[in-house]
Design a protein around this motif. Structure first.
Motif, PDB file in Angstrom:
ATOM      1  N   ASP A 262      30.693  38.227  52.485  1.00  0.00           N
ATOM      2  CA  ASP A 262      29.509  37.681  53.140  1.00  0.00           C
ATOM      3  C   ASP A 262      29.076  38.588  54.297  1.00  0.00           C
ATOM      4  O   ASP A 262      29.909  39.063  55.076  1.00  0.00           O
ATOM      5  CB  ASP A 262      29.837  36.276  53.665  1.00  0.00           C
ATOM      6  N   VAL A 445      28.598  28.083  41.230  1.00  0.00           N
ATOM      7  CA  VAL A 445      28.728  29.519  41.502  1.00  0.00           C
ATOM      8  C   VAL A 445      30.113  30.045  41.164  1.00  0.00           C
ATOM      9  O   VAL A 445      30.281  31.211  40.809  1.00  0.00           O
ATOM     10  CB  VAL A 445      28.362  29.818  42.972  1.00  0.00           C
ATOM     11  N   ASN A 447      32.951  29.419  43.309  1.00  0.00           N
ATOM     12  CA  ASN A 447      33.762  29.598  44.514  1.00  0.00           C
ATOM     13  C   ASN A 447      34.421  28.306  44.980  1.00  0.00           C
ATOM     14  O   ASN A 447      34.991  28.257  46.064  1.00  0.00           O
ATOM     15  CB  ASN A 447      32.887  30.134  45.661  1.00  0.00           C
ATOM     16  N   SER A 565      22.133  26.897  44.500  1.00  0.00           N
ATOM     17  CA  SER A 565      22.955  27.808  45.303  1.00  0.00           C
ATOM     18  C   SER A 565      23.989  27.029  46.107  1.00  0.00           C
ATOM     19  O   SER A 565      24.013  25.805  46.117  1.00  0.00           O
ATOM     20  CB  SER A 565      22.059  28.622  46.240  1.00  0.00           C
ATOM     21  N   GLU A 566      24.862  27.775  46.789  1.00  0.00           N
ATOM     22  CA  GLU A 566      25.928  27.168  47.582  1.00  0.00           C
ATOM     23  C   GLU A 566      25.382  26.393  48.780  1.00  0.00           C
ATOM     24  O   GLU A 566      25.941  25.378  49.187  1.00  0.00           O
ATOM     25  CB  GLU A 566      26.883  28.261  48.089  1.00  0.00           C
ATOM     26  N   ASN A 571      23.406  31.779  48.745  1.00  0.00           N
ATOM     27  CA  ASN A 571      24.852  31.739  48.503  1.00  0.00           C
ATOM     28  C   ASN A 571      25.679  32.275  49.659  1.00  0.00           C
ATOM     29  O   ASN A 571      26.906  32.362  49.546  1.00  0.00           O
ATOM     30  CB  ASN A 571      25.194  32.512  47.222  1.00  0.00           C
ATOM     31  N   GLU A 572      25.026  32.668  50.760  1.00  0.00           N
ATOM     32  CA  GLU A 572      25.751  33.110  51.946  1.00  0.00           C
ATOM     33  C   GLU A 572      25.403  32.192  53.102  1.00  0.00           C
ATOM     34  O   GLU A 572      24.251  31.779  53.258  1.00  0.00           O
ATOM     35  CB  GLU A 572      25.422  34.565  52.295  1.00  0.00           C
ATOM     36  N   SER A 637      32.989  28.099  54.107  1.00  0.00           N
ATOM     37  CA  SER A 637      33.095  27.929  52.655  1.00  0.00           C
ATOM     38  C   SER A 637      33.302  26.473  52.259  1.00  0.00           C
ATOM     39  O   SER A 637      33.132  26.119  51.093  1.00  0.00           O
ATOM     40  CB  SER A 637      34.242  28.785  52.104  1.00  0.00           C
ATOM     41  N   ARG A 640      29.843  24.109  51.688  1.00  0.00           N
ATOM     42  CA  ARG A 640      29.033  24.240  50.479  1.00  0.00           C
ATOM     43  C   ARG A 640      28.603  22.858  49.984  1.00  0.00           C
ATOM     44  O   ARG A 640      29.289  21.874  50.205  1.00  0.00           O
ATOM     45  CB  ARG A 640      29.818  24.955  49.377  1.00  0.00           C
TER      46      ARG A 640
END
Length: 664
Positions: A262, A445, A447, A565-566, A571-572, A637, A640
């Motif tokens: 990231d 995704v 993760n 997306s996350e 996604n970041e 993380s 999410r």
């Protein structure tokens, strides 16, 4: 031939990375063990519950048998009045045995309930341990990414000395001095190319970085060089052995992309080396970028050089060595320039080259430059400026009208250690209508945690209302004042807070005093699942509409707001886009923030990422409940949209709150 460079390096970076990886392995093993233990406990709970169901079924049968035995015995007693010789012993024995069996079954049920209660207490503790281990693991992963980036940066900025041999043919039209100068410049160019090749070859993560070499922005700064030996041959050749001391450098803003982590892990670095000029020998460039290191004799015939990664004015001057017959000239004048902007997490380009984010300070040669500041969702700021003296450039970026609200802080937030400013103006907790629809729920995704899989398509046939913000302290206070309700924290053993990787209970912590300063606009915390339900019941009666906690499907669908997306914006996690641990906000790892400090998602919901975990409605098949959305002291993380942590209904902590849905 060119000898290998002798690098000045330290192994400490790799030791740090290895230590974190080792700790990660240990914690992962612990988590796996607790997962297995939890699975066994859940299986055992299922078995105990099945036994309890059998005992309850048998209780009904035994109760029926007892009543039948009693009826039979009473019938014999009535007949005994007319026939005193009648034997009623068997009926008495049958009734006595049925009473004993019924009592024993009741005792077995009591014991089974106690066993299940004890087992569930163990399960609750295991779940708490698991959720702390998950946070510890994710925090270690962040530390590992930071350590890897730092190691890569240090490996690119090594210093070393290289000796190169080079021979050229002197041209008929050039003097011996010109041939000598050209030969030395070619040798230097060869050494810098070889040096950067060896930098890449000696990277710990070389296999990962090498395919992205053209993105690295690698550079070589010549610190010192001297001719070890040189000679002209009778055939008109010039040979030189050159010793060159160099230092590598890299565009710091690109380190994260090189090892696929990231970009927030590169946000704390300064700007890349660009145009830092000092004294140097001969007609050589002080700084070579990797893209400039193409070796050809034709390229060496030019006396025009490029300093750093910015193309300076053609009149830039260099110092010639004493071996040259030309007089010495002055070094270029370097000018300090500062760039600021009105947004966070932007990117500055000077003549098309990325220099990182604002606030940015850089020294560049005087001249004219194209300045551009970019940020996703905003119109880029562009300006051509002539730099003659120190100056500050203030870039103002305007959000694109068609932008769908990449979340950014509503106001500038300081990254200093001072306590965050509490803002009184916050969005009103309104009901947002979430439209009906279909979505894929879970780890889209790849993760996520094990309990986020498999991905399942869910259908919400009807729209529903959801509170735009988490329930605030002020809103909860009205409930308490109207009902005199006491929360579990106030009646029991207080409230948990996160310390040294695990929840610690404090008897004095409650929704009124959660362990950090709060205002009425902060989300209420230190409330259990049952406390949240009690508030929902009160609000339903107060407003004449049905309020309740959202179920997990409703929560994730609303939080995703049509994205896959996350996070709502990609996604970041970015920087200062939400209040979670190590997310760069003024409250990260300090406390919850006032609700609505960050932009809402597409449905108009605030703080679905971070701030506080939110209780969701318990399903009939669940022994516990889940919290969603992450928190101010949990790893990014875990913020999410699909992350789910399972907890006991009576758990409460200063990082757990809630919001409600309103049924149609």
């Amino acid at each position: 031939m060119a000898a290998c460079a002798t690098f000045n390096v330290t192994a400490q970076d790799t030791v740090t990375v290895n230590a974190i990886e080792s700790e990660l392995s240990v914690k992962q093993t612990e988590l796996d063990n607790y997962t297995q233990i939890l699975d066994k406990h859940l299986s055992e709970e299922t078995r105990l519950q099945a036994q309890l169901d059998l005992l309850r079924t048998r209780s009904s049968d035994l109760d029926k048998e007892k009543n039948q035995a009693l009826d039979a015995m009473n019938d014999l007693y009535r007949r005994l009045i007319d026939d005193p010789s009648l034997d009623i012993s068997k009926a008495q024995t049958r009734y006595k045995e049925s009473v004993v069996d019924h009592k024993k079954n009741k005792d077995d049920i009591t014991m089974q309930l106690a066993a299940i209660a004890s087992h569930r207490k163990d399960i609750e503790q295991i779940r708490v341990t698991k959720h702390t281990l998950v946070n510890t693991l994710e925090s270690l992963k962040d530390q590992l990414s930071t350590a890897r980036v730092e190691r890569l940066r240090n490996e690119f900025t090594r210093e070393g000395t290289l000796e190169v041999d080079h021979t050229i043919n002197c041209k008929r039209t050039e003097t011996l001095a010109a041939c000598e100068q050209r030969g030395q410049q070619m040798a230097l160019q060869k050494s810098t190319k070889r040096f950067v090749d060896q930098l890449f070859a000696n990277l710990t993560e070389q296999r990962l970085v090498e395919p992205k070499r053209n993105l690295a922005g690698a550079q070589v700064q010549v610190l010192n060089s001297h001719v070890v030996s040189s000679a002209f041959s009778g055939q008109g050749n010039y040979s030189v052995n050159l010793s060159v001391s160099m230092r590598g450098d890299v565009n710091n803003s690109r380190l994260c992309s090189l090892i696929s982590v990231d970009n927030r892990f590169c946000a704390e670095y300064g700007t890349p080396m660009a145009g830092s000029v000092g004294a140097y020998q001969a007609n050589y460039p002080t700084v070579y970028s990797d893209s400039q290191l193409s070796f050809s004799e034709q390229a060496a015939t030019s006396n025009n050089v490029q300093v750093g990664r910015i193309n300076p004015p053609a009149a830039i001057e260099v110092i010639h060595s004493s071996s040259s017959n030309q007089p010495a000239k002055k070094t270029p004048v370097m000018v300090p320039v500062t760039l600021r902007s009105n947004v966070h997490d932007d990117e500055v380009f000077i003549n098309g080259v990325s220099y990182g984010s604002t606030k940015l300070s850089v020294n560049i040669p005087s001249g004219t430059y194209d300045i551009e500041v970019r940020k996703l969702g905003y119109k880029p700021y562009k300006k051509r400026v002539t730099i003659r003296k120190a100056q500050t450039i203030n870039a103002r970026l305007v959000k694109k009208p068609e932008s769908i609200a990449v979340p950014t802080p509503k106001r500038e937030q300081s990254n200093t250690k001072a306590s965050p400013t509490i803002v009184s103006q916050t969005p009103k907790n309104q009901i947002v209508i979430v439209p009906a629809g279909t979505f894929k729920m879970g780890d889209l995704v790849g993760n996520g945690l094990a309990n986020e899989r498999p991905v399942i398509e869910k259908v919400l046939s009807n729209s529903y209302g959801m509170q735009s913000t988490e329930v605030t302290v002020g809103e909860f206070r009205r409930f308490i004042e109207n009902t005199s309700y006491q929360t579990a924290a106030e009646k029991g053993r207080g409230c948990a807070y996160y310390k040294d990787g695990e929840p610690v209970w404090d008897l004095d912590y409650s929704w009124k005093a959660p362990g950090y300063e709060q205002a009425e606009s902060f989300p209420v915390v230190c409330v259990s699942y049952d406390d949240a339900k009690a508030y929902a019941n009160w609000l339903s009666a107060e407003q004449g509409e049905q309020f309740r906690l959202p179920n997990e499907v409703e929560w994730e669908y609303a939080a995703r707001a049509g994205t896959t997306s996350e996070y709502p914006w990609g996604n970041e996690i970015g920087k200062s886009l939400a209040n979670c641990g190590w997310c760069g906000s003024a409250w990260s790892n300090k406390s919850a923030s006032p609700v609505g400090e960050f932009s809402p998602n597409h449905y108009g919901l605030y703080d679905t990422v971070g701030n506080v975990w939110e209780w969701t409605q318990k399903r009939a098949s669940q022994s516990g409940v889940t919290v969603r959305g992450g928190a101010w002291n949990f790893a990014p993380s875990l913020a999410r949209v699909s992350t789910r942590l399972e907890l006991a209904t009576d758990f409460r902590a200063n990082y757990i709150g809630f919001r409600l849905v309103r049924e149609r």
